[in-house]
Enzyme design. Structure first.
Site, PDB file in Angstrom:
ATOM      1  N   GLN C  33     -25.008  16.080   0.040  1.00 59.37           N
ATOM      2  CA  GLN C  33     -25.535  16.903   1.119  1.00 59.37           C
ATOM      3  C   GLN C  33     -26.235  18.134   0.547  1.00 59.37           C
ATOM      4  O   GLN C  33     -26.090  18.461  -0.633  1.00 59.37           O
ATOM      5  CB  GLN C  33     -24.412  17.303   2.094  1.00 59.37           C
ATOM      6  N   HIS C  64     -11.384  26.636  14.108  1.00 57.10           N
ATOM      7  CA  HIS C  64     -10.274  26.086  13.324  1.00 57.10           C
ATOM      8  C   HIS C  64      -8.947  26.146  14.074  1.00 57.10           C
ATOM      9  O   HIS C  64      -8.132  25.223  13.991  1.00 57.10           O
ATOM     10  CB  HIS C  64     -10.216  26.776  11.953  1.00 57.10           C
ATOM     11  N   GLU C  88     -13.589  23.501   3.354  1.00 54.55           N
ATOM     12  CA  GLU C  88     -13.603  24.975   3.246  1.00 54.55           C
ATOM     13  C   GLU C  88     -12.211  25.548   3.175  1.00 54.55           C
ATOM     14  O   GLU C  88     -12.033  26.742   2.920  1.00 54.55           O
ATOM     15  CB  GLU C  88     -14.292  25.665   4.436  1.00 54.55           C
ATOM     16  N   ASP C 158     -12.129  16.613  10.344  1.00 52.61           N
ATOM     17  CA  ASP C 158     -13.028  17.779  10.375  1.00 52.61           C
ATOM     18  C   ASP C 158     -14.268  17.440   9.564  1.00 52.61           C
ATOM     19  O   ASP C 158     -14.457  17.913   8.453  1.00 52.61           O
ATOM     20  CB  ASP C 158     -12.287  18.979   9.776  1.00 52.61           C
TER      21      ASP C 158
END
Lengths: 307, 307, 307, 307
Positions: C33, C64, C88, C158
């Site tokens: 990506q 989140h 992350e 996620d």
């Protein structure tokens, strides 16, 4: 940016221009291209094909006078003229100012584009389509030229930039220019618009210059600033018989004096400016050795035309 | 627009350009202006003042050679040179290529801008600031000129466009040019950048030309395409003693031959192109009668500089 | 638009958002990506993947907390947690606030993205990667789940939106959810982000809801407004054993009271708001009958991901 | 960004949204504001005032149902209704669905805006202007309310955001709300739209909530996501007599059942969602202590409305 409505033209992956958008006069697809006629704050009414401004009310006179008159001066005679593309009628309008013209053939693929021009772009054609000397054919200009048997004095190539998948992709190749050569009388001349001459985007222009040189003995690249194109713009002039620089000031001024209809852009001093290229550009042209061929065509919008 | 990061420069209420933004090297306010140094996809590193690209890595040579060399050729002698503005050092760099130069005075208001140029814009100055002939003063160029008692051979005005509230608003007025005249030796010459010469945005250029004519007997406007300015760009050259068109090809080429350091843009053919203006522009200049005065200044960004 | 530097996120062919761009902290391609870490005026530091804002300093807590806590409340027990994506570290950060958690497995394909998060996104992970209960694997989450033999209490998905050619294209299909089901303990629960729930762009959300229903007996779609996503955002919660609406206020509040670390977004009233969907959305979900399968996947960016 | 024509809405100095622009139906200035009616790709026909989308064909039902029905449920009776602003007729359309309504007074300053709505925004008003119960006055709503002697059951405030120099700047102050209070019957209720409730832009919403509390004993802020506003949007409901949370599900559903005309957005579950605010927002509202007064008004567009 207090204004809310904008027209954006992305010219490369890295840059483009934006204009306040005042009116969407027309937007639609033809079989060949996406056509928009819009009014923008800085340039008035504009013809836009596949997202690129083709010409604007405010400065189309610069583009069309620059395209037409040098080649008309260069040709031995100006009776039979072929316009490849040019469906807005403005090239014909300028051609018809030369009193010797007896025959103008416009070959523009896209009948709908021409019909839209007739309806919406009066300032461009100003009656040219009604002139009895003008005939128009809706077919591929390359095929027309390849199969045409009688010859022209002048061929004016007014097509979109070469673009992979676009209608003019193979109208900038050596094979095409060979056909053009064969379709011209002995004293004949050709001109083509030839994309940007900007210092950071002149590869395609240089390649076109180099390619035309493969087909014609006399080739003169020139550059004109067209504000609505947001770049100095390249043109390539070619002749079977002589170099434009051999024309005298006297001859140029006398010929222009005899035109029916005034010019706003082109005269002798303008002419001198157009054919005096900056040093870096002459050097870039000298170094170019790529020849555009049907088997190795070149695209001015390498990544933008992904659809 | 697959790219996400863009630099936008709005040049009028109605138009502007956008560029892929690759790096934000610096962004900050000085006492006088907002300065950004960015890297954009199409032009590399750029100096941006108050949102306007001042010059780019890719084409600053065009702007700076075009600004400097004609006036250096036109002046009787080239010993003492004054640069008003020019804090990136590129004007000095070009000036120093003339071997007769003994003294270069840069007067740039903004000390921080100069310090940033020294640190980030190496390609611009290339050692010019270290040359022992160069001195730099941080004060208003107009005040410096008005109070200066000895005279210069050449004055080069390299300032932002006049803009209401901007630092150069009153450095394009008759009163300013009168002071410049008085600060020049008898054979002296001046040049100033003079904003856009685009067909739809040439009012300020025409007014500057007309105003310089009030102060100098010999005035030559000229136009160069600077791609990163997205317009044909105007300059005004003036002399106490002669017209640039009186210079012979021989003289120009000989003088350029003696320069230390090569030119990429400027030579005799380029020179010819620069001083051959298109017809519509010459007509617009002829018709202009506005004189810019301290009491009636002119702004290139009439509405954009609202803050 | 006095600012010059902008970040643009185009979310569909027809719309997008723009943000003042203050700092380009990182920009580069990994194998999977294009990753950017930028600072924008309205949302502070942001993680951007393939041009889409993934989360911002200012409102990542909303996303989140909304993603993690409902499913943690719904599962019978919360010992072993699997996070698919979530590189992350912010999902792990929230998960670790639940004191019963003994084991957090993060499966994120892109090792470089995780390394960048560790370096630049401290506010996101806040030490989660250093917690001894956390292990991280860099491989395709679907393959990991398909081959994993022991079971989890909670699986939190996620991942980026499904996109033709993107890494998560086949992680929203019935086959994937069947594998997730098989990888969960009897009282287990799963949640996935599920793209926009905007009135004019809810087809993909509705299809995900419908598809999860093919794999799980209890399914609760919910919607949270994430300002930096510029849309109400859909999530799908599912359980093998019960409906989220069966949880009492008492149970929810007691459980949240026992968390280590405060919540800023989620509490009982917030919970009520998230699971109370507007009428038009409930109707749209009812009417949806498309099941996303490996053989008929769905893309949230049908035309934008042309590369 | 293959599309060329865009509508941009800048909502703060730092962010905004862009939309493909398909048709410019109308653009012009009235005495009070700049009005545009455009068709954009993502939301269809839109009414735009001073560059801000007021409502769109696709989601105006969300905004108007959310604005109107809670206050209609909350008031003791719903006979005489005052709409401040609301010139598109959509508030009146929703109000008229309540069978008890006998009298609807619209006070919208801008007669031209109303005339344009009548002509172009049929979907908004759908005959409301022709209903014999509706009267319309073109004057400042505040002055109307201050001088009105008889009372209303419900007052619905549907005005642009407060903006320095804008027509609604002083229609969000304590003094205005005091007048509204005095103009309501004992069981009366008021609602006002109250700008963005986005986590990074909720100061004005919080101040409005706090200010209404100075004038009314019962105040309920609520939030609805309006996709074309690109943010969760705040509303403030107030009553002289009771809290909206005291209304039973039974009462709400029975009342909605009696409406003439179906609702697409609002029902009991939607209602629950709207009045369940996220924790961070409740905390921000609690901490707000600014009271908007005529002597200390607040602007939602602090720098953008510089003209």
């Amino acid at each position: 940016m207090l204004n809310s409505k904008w027209f954006l033209e992305q010219t490369t992956d890295h840059e483009g221009s934006f204009h306040s958008l005042e009116e969407i006069i027309y937007a639609g697809n033809t079989r060949y291209q996406h056509i928009e006629i819009v009014r923008i704050g800085s340039y008035g009414k504009c013809l836009v094909i596949d997202g690129k401004i083709q010409s604007s009310e405010v400065d189309e006179f610069i583009y069309h006078e620059a395209l037409v008159h040098p080649t008309m001066l260069l040709a031995d005679s100006c009776n039979k003229i072929l316009i490849a593309g040019g469906g807005e009628g403005a090239v014909a309008r300028e051609v018809l100012k030369h009193p010797s013209v007896s025959d103008v053939t416009i070959v523009d693929l896209d009948e709908i584009a021409v019909a839209l021009s007739k309806q919406y772009l009066l300032q461009w054609h100003r009656g040219a389509f009604q002139d009895s000397r003008v005939r128009i054919f809706h077919e591929d200009a390359r095929k027309f030229i390849e199969r045409h048997t009688s010859k022209f004095d002048v061929i004016i190539v007014d097509l979109p930039e070469p673009s992979d998948g676009g209608p003019a992709f193979l109208l900038y190749t050596k094979e095409f220019y060979d056909s053009v050569y064969n379709c011209l009388n002995e004293g004949g001349a050709m001109v083509t618009q030839a994309t940007s001459a900007s210092v950071n985007n002149l590869k395609v222009f240089a390649a076109i210059v180099n390619t035309v040189k493969e087909a014609f003995p006399y080739v003169n690249p020139y550059v004109v600033n067209i504000p609505s194109f947001f770049a100095p713009w390249g043109f390539v002039l070619s002749s079977k018989k002589r170099d434009i620089l051999s024309l005298s000031r006297q001859y140029i001024e006398d010929t222009l004096d005899r035109l029916t209809g005034e010019l706003r852009f082109y005269d002798y001093e303008t002419h001198q400016g157009m054919f005096s290229l900056p040093k870096y550009l002459r050097n870039a042209l000298k170094q170019e050795d790529f020849v555009i061929k049907d088997s190795s065509p070149i695209s001015f919008y390498p990544s933008l035309n992904r659809k």
